[in-house]
Write a protein that holds these residues in place. Structure first.
Motif, short mmCIF file in Angstrom:
data_model
loop_
_atom_site.label_atom_id
_atom_site.label_comp_id
_atom_site.label_asym_id
_atom_site.label_seq_id
_atom_site.Cartn_x
_atom_site.Cartn_y
_atom_site.Cartn_z
N GLY A 54 37.32 29.02 44.55
CA GLY A 54 38.11 28.27 43.10
C GLY A 54 39.35 27.71 43.63
O GLY A 54 39.61 27.43 44.65
N MET A 55 39.88 27.45 42.49
CA MET A 55 41.05 26.78 42.65
C MET A 55 42.10 27.25 41.81
O MET A 55 41.69 27.47 40.35
N GLU A 56 43.20 27.62 41.86
CA GLU A 56 44.27 28.22 41.10
C GLU A 56 45.27 26.99 40.82
O GLU A 56 45.79 26.37 41.69
N SER B 185 42.63 30.96 31.70
CA SER B 185 43.69 30.20 31.31
C SER B 185 44.95 31.08 31.67
O SER B 185 44.92 32.29 32.03
N PRO B 186 46.07 30.44 32.00
CA PRO B 186 47.21 31.13 32.23
C PRO B 186 47.67 32.06 31.10
O PRO B 186 47.22 31.66 29.82
N VAL C 29 39.93 28.10 38.31
CA VAL C 29 38.47 27.66 37.98
C VAL C 29 37.89 28.55 39.40
O VAL C 29 38.29 28.36 40.56
N LYS C 30 36.65 29.30 39.05
CA LYS C 30 35.91 30.12 40.25
C LYS C 30 34.43 29.48 40.11
O LYS C 30 33.96 29.64 39.02
N HIS D 86 46.13 26.09 44.39
CA HIS D 86 45.97 26.86 45.53
C HIS D 86 44.46 26.91 45.61
O HIS D 86 43.80 27.23 44.57
N ALA D 87 43.90 26.80 46.92
CA ALA D 87 42.43 27.06 47.23
C ALA D 87 42.35 28.63 47.53
O ALA D 87 42.88 29.16 48.20
#
Length: 365
Positions: free
Chosen positions: A119-121, A177-178, A127-128, A88-89
């Motif tokens: 960011g990207m999920e 992190s997850p 990451v942001k 996801h963006a």
């Protein structure tokens, strides 16, 4: 020959149309959304003593309208797009505002000065990049007994020590992190943005959080240098300091939550403040919440500098979005300590005892 050319041209056109249709379908099927959100919060504040910012002396009691008595007023845009495969963006743009005069507030003083990141999920973490909260601040937030209220909470102690450094971090990269077996890690590195000087304005932070049923344990660190491009923000955001925190909270099945934490703010050439806090929050009914907390601050460089702040709040929920609230607070400063009671209008306090109160209304949208 002409007939063959026509047949070939028709075949080519059909292929191009089909390819274009498939490409359009791929775009159309991508799920995306943008949400407008915000908080509007205004209150009336009373303090028995108030610091004169020019002289540092007691200016007497105050009775004033105050922006953001409990939660910082703000508005923002939050968006996400499903890229497929669990990716996801995401982005956020958030601006602090003042309901007292309509100016910027509750931020670093810039437009979208609270959050501005992309960011990207993924299943492997998030990451942001951009202006965002630090792991150090978020760790403190999770164990504050009064939810980092703008009046009488750990937020007042935080901003009193280092302003918005570590709260709104410019030029930063973060990885979260997850959650695995209840454990989640987060790291941040913020580049100073000063050409030829990599260390100027450089900031980094990391945290570790453990969560299982009602128990939450947190630990975090922060280190930041002065200078860099973030130093040009209207509200100081690059105070040179080292931060450490350990905290714990437990939520019982009956809606009672108890919290305790330790925080260190070691400011360069200034205080070396250790803050010990504890408190509770309890939902008396589905519409009524009460909370209370105590924060004791001690300067490691000079034992004569210390303060005690205690506060309590009552929230009545008119709906899921609208809340009426009242807050009471007390602070005692000894030596050169200048702990205040409110982020707005009473961030710094004078030597001796001060009592204060705040009543207001908050609406979420």
């Amino acid at each position: 020959m002409l007939q063959r050319d026509n047949i070939g041209m028709k075949w080519l056109v059909r292929c191009l149309v089909a390819a274009g249709t498939m490409g359009t379908a791929g775009v159309a099927n991508a799920q995306s959304s943008v949400t407008l959100y915000g908080i509007v919060d205004g209150s009336i504040l009373y303090t028995s003593r108030t610091m004169n910012m020019q002289t540092g002396q007691n200016a007497g009691h105050q009775f004033s309208f105050t922006d953001s008595g409990m939660t910082g007023s703000n508005f923002g845009l939050r968006g996400t797009e499903d890229l497929g495969g669990g990716l996801h963006a995401v982005f956020a743009l958030e601006s602090g505002i003042s309901v007292a005069n309509g100016k910027f507030n509750n931020s670093n003083g810039n437009f979208f000065g609270r959050q501005a990141w992309i960011g990207m999920e993924s299943p492997y973490g998030t990451v942001k990049a951009g202006l965002q909260y630090s792991p150090f601040f978020l760790s403190l937030y999770h164990t504050d007994p009064r939810g980092m209220s703008q009046f009488g909470s750990g937020l007042v102690s935080y901003v009193n020590n280092v302003f918005v450094t570590g709260l709104f971090n410019s030029n930063s990269l973060t990885y979260t992190s997850p959650e695995i077996a209840g454990i989640q890690a987060m790291g941040m590195f913020a580049m100073g943005g000063a050409a030829g000087n990599f260390q100027a304005g450089r900031q980094y932070s990391a945290s570790l959080r453990y969560h299982i049923t009602g128990l939450t344990l947190t630990g975090a660190l922060y280190s930041g240098n002065a200078g860099g491009s973030a130093a040009s923000t209207p509200v100081p955001g690059t105070v040179e300091f080292v931060g450490r925190t350990l905290g714990a909270s437990y939520r019982f099945p009956n809606s009672l939550t108890i919290s305790a934490s330790y925080a260190l703010y070691k400011v360069a050439q200034s205080f070396d403040n250790s803050v010990y806090s504890g408190g509770l929050s309890y939902m008396l009914t589905p519409y009524l919440n009460v909370d209370a907390g105590v924060w004791y601050t001690h300067d490691g460089n000079d034992g004569g500098n210390h303060s005690l702040m205690a506060s309590s709040g009552l929230q009545y929920y008119l709906s899921k979005r609208t809340t009426l609230y009242g807050q009471l607070g007390y602070v005692y400063n000894h030596g050169r300590m200048d702990t205040g009671l409110s982020i707005n209008n009473a961030l710094f306090g004078v030597t001796g005892s001060t009592v204060g109160a705040s009543i207001g209304m908050r609406h979420l949208f």
